[in-house]
Design an enzyme around this catalytic site. Structure first.
Site: not given
Ligand code: PLP
Length: 830
Positions: A372, A565-566, A571, A673, A677
């Site tokens: 992952h 998101k986290r 990110k 992901t 969505k």
């Protein structure tokens, strides 16, 4: 049905319950009054429980029949092993999958009860951190819908992902005791408990046939008790199982201590056993290294393998060498359950008496591993000394696997000692460590990444040596999300509109969304107006949530710009924040030409020990406070940080998003992901060329995607001579933004608190190279604003995003896993 002549199965046959509104209402009322002993007007939670039991009853026949089918001798089964299942709520999802939402609404009307309010009573099952755990939950939904014999194995954490509160702009964590009011969706199955060993020592002996054997003795054992959750397929009478293990003490006491009169101490020792399944580790994309975490990993791997073997033997099988690998496959979600490779060897050799080679033949044919992440800080390594103490027999087995493996490497590359050192399962150094990813690769017949770019980078980089040895093992399986939860359930308005035009086949076959493409033609004004109105209604729903949670007013007609998101440096929530500050400066400088009204929403949890991520949350809140209260800004710009981002909040957010922020440093986001969505729900993406963004871009076309930033190879090339200050010197806007933050404008009463964040951005070793992408990000945001100004164009692009999102269903992902890795027979193929 093929097992009609199995007498047990025939005897067990039950009638399906009826599902008309009147019967549903009666059953709900019966549970409320006669099972829970409550009346109308009681606290809402009882209504939730009564309805949950009413629905659970309706899963039982399908559940029993599905088990009976899976237990047919000769059935090949897959076991999805994951330390995380981020399930969220079950009630609304089960209603969708059973097709009962409408009738339940009608039924509740008769009792003056309201479904939306009842749904809100259910706590999220937050047994995961983020994407990896949510993926496992989406997989379960798709496997049931595709009628694949897949059983999920996880841990029933007493405390799930912590609840996030914001206190003076800082993250505070509260424990999430989600089971405190009970869980109507689980059923304890004490008859399937397993005994799990820890500690002790190993002992050599000769068995009755004089064969040398090893046994693991003087262990401190723990009992694993399974709790099953039903996973309903979409309108197909199939109900799969998610089996979650709870740890509990054995019934044995330390007799010595007991007799010494230390009664309390003897009981106390039992506490330790219960700790294993107590709490989920809240680290996303970074390893933890705590002993209790290794205990959790072995606890899951051992109990699940023993259970799978029990199931297999219960169907009459004994011939391991001929049939075990043919009938069982284990998919390991990241390296977390990888100790399963050694544990299966231990069971086969020590307990079932197989020869090593035969056991290895079996093990390496039924294990499969999904990677992952490429982030080095996420690669699991366990100190050898910890293994020695906790799992001494497993360490011996790992050494043996390694010795044989290194012989193979030496045969293939004679004299290449450096390669042997690189590939060894044991990392030498001051503290010798077991490399769990290497163990997973050596023990598996399939190794996959989770998006095309990620899988490519794996074989070019991290796993290169192994790819050269076994190219045939490596493959890609691009992630997905389930359209039942993320569209049908979360976005009923848009779903109804889609179904009206193309029928409801898309819920099962998401590629049918392509049928929406003609509705993006300029002539389809009426449909486009309705699409726009639907989005507006969903935005009102989100605006109400933001108002309630953040006390910030979002104007539903403004551009909803969303990053949830986290919180992680890779990110790059910081890049988003720099853009917000840039817009704020423009407003203050009066340079508002071509600006559009924009509401920026950021949400996500930071790992409690991740100082920089927590400081970024504080910075978002500080900027929000100033921007939202500055009269000059006057509705042109809003910023809110949504606390406690979780599955049930994403169900409100995704349908309401206009713009999806997917802005990771290229090469760092394995897949994502959240991006899928949001696309499915008609958001346009502003994103880097990273993870599954690339496949989203391919699917929707460059003209419907806002691409910016360096590519993965450019990031790596730049790394050697990255000079962030040069971007600042050459860019007045960037300089202005950083100066404004440095000036303390956003932290007047807490001077200096953002210096460390700014220093990280300006560090030539900044791994995330945020400043390198600032200018192209800002430029692309200007294109976003331009597109938004033409609302009709935006709506057509939104329709095309949904229409082209079919590939990102986990139904597609699961079919690929099945075709290339699992080779299961779907119940539908009978
Ligand atoms: C989908 C989802 C994620 C994953 O989001 P990414 O943007 O892919 O990181 C994380 N948390 C929750 C609650 C989700 O629903």
């Amino acid at each position: 049905m093929s097992n009609a002549n199995n007498p047990d199965y025939r005897l067990m046959r039950l009638e399906y319950l009826t599902n008309d509104a009147e019967t549903l209402g009666n059953d709900y009322h019966r549970y409320l009054s006669y099972f829970l002993g409550r009346f109308q007007g009681c606290p809402e939670f009882y209504n939730y429980e009564a309805l949950a039991y009413t629905i659970r009853e309706r899963l039982m026949v399908g559940w029993r029949n599905t088990w009976a089918d899976y237990l047919e001798p000769g059935t090949r089964r897959a076991y999805y092993m994951s330390l995380e299942f981020l399930i969220g709520r079950s009630l609304s999802n089960n209603l969708i999958n059973l097709g009962l939402t409408g009738n339940v609404k009608t039924a509740l009307d008769n009792y003056c009860a309201n479904l939306e309010a009842i749904v809100e009573e259910e706590p999220d099952a937050g047994l995961g951190n983020g994407g990896l755990g949510r993926l496992a939950a989406c997989f379960m939904d798709s496997c049931a819908t595709l009628r694949l014999p897949v059983i999920g194995y996880g841990i029933r954490y007493e405390y799930g992902m912590f609840r996030q509160r914001i206190n003076n702009g800082y993250q505070a964590e509260d424990p999430d005791h989600w089971l405190s009011d009970g869980n109507p969706w689980e059923i304890e199955r004490p008859e399937y408990k397993q005994r799990i060993q820890f500690g002790g020592r190993t002992e050599r002996y000769n068995d009755a046939q004089g064969k040398p054997r090893v046994r693991w003795v003087e262990t401190s054992d723990v009992i694993a008790v399974p709790f099953d959750m039903p996973i309903a397929g979409y309108k197909n009478d199939t109900v799969n199982t998610l089996r979650l293990w709870k740890s509990s003490a054995t019934n044995e006491f330390d007799l010595q201590e007991f007799n010494d009169g230390s009664y309390s101490e003897a009981v106390q020792a039992k506490n330790n056993a219960e700790h294993i399944s107590m709490v989920l580790y809240p680290n996303d994309s970074s390893e933890n290294g705590k002993e209790l975490r290794l205990r959790q990993q072995y606890f899951l791997a051992s109990s699940s393998l023993k259970d799978a073997i029990r199931i297999w033997e219960a169907s009459g099988q004994t011939q391991y060498e001929r049939f075990f690998a043919a009938e069982n496959v284990f998919q390991m979600n990241d390296t977390h359950p990888t100790i399963a490779v050694a544990e299966l060897m231990r069971i086969l050799v020590d307990e079932k008496g197989l020869e090593w080679d035969a056991a290895w033949q079996i093990t390496s044919k039924c294990m499969a591993y999904t990677n992952h992440t490429l982030l080095p800080e996420a690669l699991e390594r366990w100190p050898v000394h910890l293994f020695e103490r906790l799992l001494p027999r497993l360490l011996e087995i790992i050494y043996e696997i390694n010795a044989r493996f290194l012989t193979e490497v030496a045969r293939r590359w004679p004299g290449d000692v450096d390669r042997q050192r690189r590939m060894s399962l044991i990392e030498e150094g001051p503290v010798r460590q077991v490399r769990m990813a290497w163990l997973a690769i050596v023990g598996s017949f399939s190794i996959n990444g989770v998006a095309a770019l990620h899988s490519q980078l794996l074989i070019e980089g991290l796993f290169r040596d192994f790819y050269e040895l076994w190219p045939e093992k490596f493959n890609n399986k691009t992630n997905g999300v389930t359209p039942r939860r993320w569209v049908a359930q979360a976005n009923p308005l848009m779903s109804a509109l889609i179904t009206e035009k193309i029928g409801d086949g898309w819920v099962r076959d998401l590629s049918q969304l392509a049928g929406l493409k003609p509705y993006a033609e300029p002539a389809q004004r009426e449909f486009q107006q309705r699409w726009h109105d639907t989005k507006l209604a969903n935005k009102r729903r989100l605006a109400a949530l933001v108002k309630a949670e953040c006390q910030v007013d979002f104007d539903p007609t403004a551009l909803f710009d969303i990053q949830v998101k986290r919180i992680h440096e890779y990110k790059r929530q910081l890049l988003n924040l720099l853009h917000v500050v840039h817009l704020y400066r423009r407003i203050r400088l009066g340079k508002t030409e071509n600006m559009v009204n924009r509401c920026v929403l950021i949400g996500g949890k930071a790992a409690p020990g991740y100082i920089m991520a927590k400081r970024i949350i504080k910075m978002i809140n500080s900027v929000a406070q100033v921007v939202n209260s500055d009269p000059e800004v006057d509705g042109k710009l809003k910023l809110a940080f949504l606390p406690n981002y979780r599955v049930s909040s994403m169900e409100i957010i995704a349908p309401a998003a206009d713009l999806s922020e997917q802005i990771s440093t290229a090469g760092k986001e394995a897949s994502g992901t959240g991006n899928m969505k949001l696309m499915m729900n008609g958001a346009l993406t502003i994103g880097t060329y990273d993870g599954a963004n690339i496949e989203i871009l391919d699917a929707v076309g460059a003209e419907n995607f806002f691409l910016f930033g360096l590519r993965a190879n450019e990031v790596e090339a730049l790394r050697r001579n990255y000079r962030p200050w040069e971007y600042v010197e050459q860019d007045e806007d960037l300089k202005g933004v950083l100066d404004l933050i440095r000036s303390g404008h956003f932290n007047q009463w807490e001077p200096g608190i953002f210096d460390r964040v700014l220093d990280a951005l300006l560090n030539p070793n900044d791994p995330w190279m945020t400043l390198a992408d600032f200018r192209s990000y800002v430029a692309m945001q200007e294109q976003v604003a331009k597109a938004w100004q033409d609302q009709e164009r935006w709506t057509r692009m939104s329709i095309l995003n949904t229409a082209n999102s079919g590939f990102f269903s986990t139904d597609r992902t699961m079919l690929e896993y099945n075709q290339d890795i699992w080779h299961l027979k779907s119940l539908s193929d009978d």
